[in-house]
Design a protein around this motif. Structure first.
Motif, PDB file in Angstrom:
ATOM      1  N   GLU A  35       0.032  -2.262   6.105  1.00 44.03           N
ATOM      2  CA  GLU A  35       0.966  -0.887   5.488  1.00 44.03           C
ATOM      3  C   GLU A  35       1.357  -0.016   6.122  1.00 44.03           C
ATOM      4  OE1 GLU A  35       2.773  -1.507   2.605  1.00 44.03           O
ATOM      5  OE2 GLU A  35       1.545  -2.872   0.857  1.00 44.03           O
ATOM      6  N   ARG A  36       0.261  -0.184   7.045  1.00 46.22           N
ATOM      7  CA  ARG A  36       0.773   1.480   7.892  1.00 46.22           C
ATOM      8  C   ARG A  36       2.123   0.922   8.726  1.00 46.22           C
ATOM      9  NH1 ARG A  36      -5.925   3.398   8.586  1.00 46.22           N
ATOM     10  NH2 ARG A  36      -5.936   4.654   6.692  1.00 46.22           N
ATOM     11  N   GLU A  37       1.618  -0.445   8.919  1.00 46.57           N
ATOM     12  CA  GLU A  37       2.181  -1.337  10.491  1.00 46.57           C
ATOM     13  C   GLU A  37       3.680  -1.373   9.651  1.00 46.57           C
ATOM     14  OE1 GLU A  37       0.249  -4.132  11.844  1.00 46.57           O
ATOM     15  OE2 GLU A  37      -1.431  -2.956  12.087  1.00 46.57           O
ATOM     16  N   GLY A  38       4.155  -1.155   8.362  1.00 45.13           N
ATOM     17  CA  GLY A  38       5.337  -1.708   7.901  1.00 45.13           C
ATOM     18  C   GLY A  38       4.956  -2.473   7.283  1.00 45.13           C
ATOM     19  N   ILE A  39       3.897  -3.847   7.152  1.00 49.22           N
ATOM     20  CA  ILE A  39       4.496  -5.013   6.527  1.00 49.22           C
ATOM     21  C   ILE A  39       3.964  -4.786   5.372  1.00 49.22           C
ATOM     22  CG2 ILE A  39       3.467  -7.235   6.242  1.00 49.22           C
ATOM     23  CD1 ILE A  39       2.336  -6.785  10.117  1.00 49.22           C
ATOM     24  N   ARG A  40       4.243  -5.689   4.285  1.00 51.33           N
ATOM     25  CA  ARG A  40       4.349  -5.171   2.245  1.00 51.33           C
ATOM     26  C   ARG A  40       3.306  -6.183   2.429  1.00 51.33           C
ATOM     27  NH1 ARG A  40      10.449  -3.589   0.470  1.00 51.33           N
ATOM     28  NH2 ARG A  40      10.420  -1.797   2.887  1.00 51.33           N
TER      29      ARG A  40
ATOM     30  N   GLU B 292      11.013  -6.994   5.326  1.00 44.96           N
ATOM     31  CA  GLU B 292      10.669  -5.800   4.312  1.00 44.96           C
ATOM     32  C   GLU B 292      11.170  -6.835   3.407  1.00 44.96           C
ATOM     33  OE1 GLU B 292      15.161  -5.144   6.399  1.00 44.96           O
ATOM     34  OE2 GLU B 292      12.648  -5.058   7.138  1.00 44.96           O
TER      35      GLU B 292
ATOM     36  N   THR C 206       1.202  -2.401  -1.539  1.00 43.77           N
ATOM     37  CA  THR C 206       3.024  -2.352  -1.843  1.00 43.77           C
ATOM     38  C   THR C 206       2.588  -2.647  -3.388  1.00 43.77           C
ATOM     39  OG1 THR C 206       3.950  -2.723  -0.006  1.00 43.77           O
ATOM     40  CG2 THR C 206       5.191  -3.673  -2.409  1.00 43.77           C
TER      41      THR C 206
END
Length: 312
Positions: free
Chosen positions: A140-145, A120, A166
């Motif tokens: 972004e769907r994988e939580g990588i900004r 994050e 993001t």
């Protein structure tokens, strides 16, 4: 008592250092920091990096491995100096390859994790091509900004917001360069600056339609462009201009302010619309291609240096 302009700017905009220079980051105490291949090349020219670079290069399997290792080494040190995001760029050579961009981005995040830097804290910088935007959407769907860079047009910005990235980095100074080259006698200062106008349009559109994507003006040629965008979500600024703002006293007027969303977002652009609109914008088409070439050229210089160090 009058305050310096940098202190006032920090009260209304998140200030980001556009550098890999650790001393500059310590001096100006930004919230975030951004890097790119050109800035990493500059940072590694400092004498204190030579021995470290040699050690990094020699333990890597190939040049791509060494490039990412150096970027993460610098980024990890930067992360200790700023409380917010550190942006690290995927190779510009991958600007038209979605799958390769995804693989490289995931690898960078894994490298940062091995350095103890949480995902994050990292923004993966990707060129705002159609392929880059598709990669960012999946990340972004994988939580990588992600931070979408080399952004010169409203069309690119719209597609990035549609993808839920993001942050976007609309460039200012390079847009000004293009227009000045074509009309050297025109008054393109202050609010007449086409790069400033571009960021304002993107900012107003995002706020007016409720997009969560952060707008971060980038690539400034002078302090006047920065002052004209005071109040923007974020501004990423070179050490030279940070110093100029810090040394200048005066009253800073807020120029951009968020508003409640007035309407829902329009229908997302499809690929054909995106490509046509970008093609129809000569400035954006030329500056995007030029930016990719320049970042790649600096990356080649860094590759050459690391190659020599690996063999030394």
């Amino acid at each position: 008592m009058a305050q310096d302009l940098l202190s006032q700017l920090k009260a209304m905009t998140t200030v980001v250092a556009d550098t890999g220079d650790l001393e500059a980051i310590r001096r100006f105490q930004p919230h975030d920091a951004t890097t790119n291949p050109s800035l990493i090349l500059q940072a590694t020219q400092k004498a204190e990096w030579r021995e470290r670079l040699a050690a990094i290069a020699k333990r890597c399997t190939d040049i791509d491995d060494a490039l990412d290792a150096v970027a993460v080494e610098i980024g990890s040190e930067v992360s200790e100096l700023v409380p917010g995001y550190v942006s690290t760029e995927v190779s510009a050579r991958l600007s038209f390859d979605t799958d390769a961009t995804l693989a490289r981005a995931r690898s960078l995040i894994e490298r940062y994790a091995r350095h103890g830097v949480e995902p994050e804290r990292i923004l993966i910088k990707i060129a705002s091509t159609w392929e880059g935007i598709r990669a960012a959407q999946q990340l972004e769907r994988e939580g990588i900004r992600t931070n979408l860079t080399l952004l010169f047009s409203f069309t690119q910005a719209r597609a990035c917001a549609d993808a839920g990235v993001t942050l976007v980095s609309p460039f200012v100074g390079r847009i000004l360069d293009w227009y000045q080259a074509r009309d050297p006698d025109a008054d393109l200062s202050g609010d007449n600056d086409p790069g400033v106008q571009s960021v304002k349009r993107i900012y107003d559109h995002f706020k007016g339609h409720g997009y969560r994507t952060v707008v971060m003006g980038a690539s400034f040629r002078n302090a006047g462009e920065i002052l004209a965008l005071a109040g923007c979500d974020r501004l990423t600024i070179s050490p030279k201009l940070l110093g100029e703002l810090a040394e200048t006293q005066g009253e800073l007027e807020r120029r951009l302010s968020p508003t409640d969303a007035e309407t829902s977002p329009p229908e997302p652009l499809d690929e054909a619309e995106f490509r046509w609109d970008l093609n129809d914008d000569a400035m954006a088409t030329e500056k995007l291609a030029e930016g990719i070439r320049k970042f790649t050229a600096d990356q080649r210089k860094l590759e050459s240096m690391l190659g020599e160090l690996r063999q030394s």
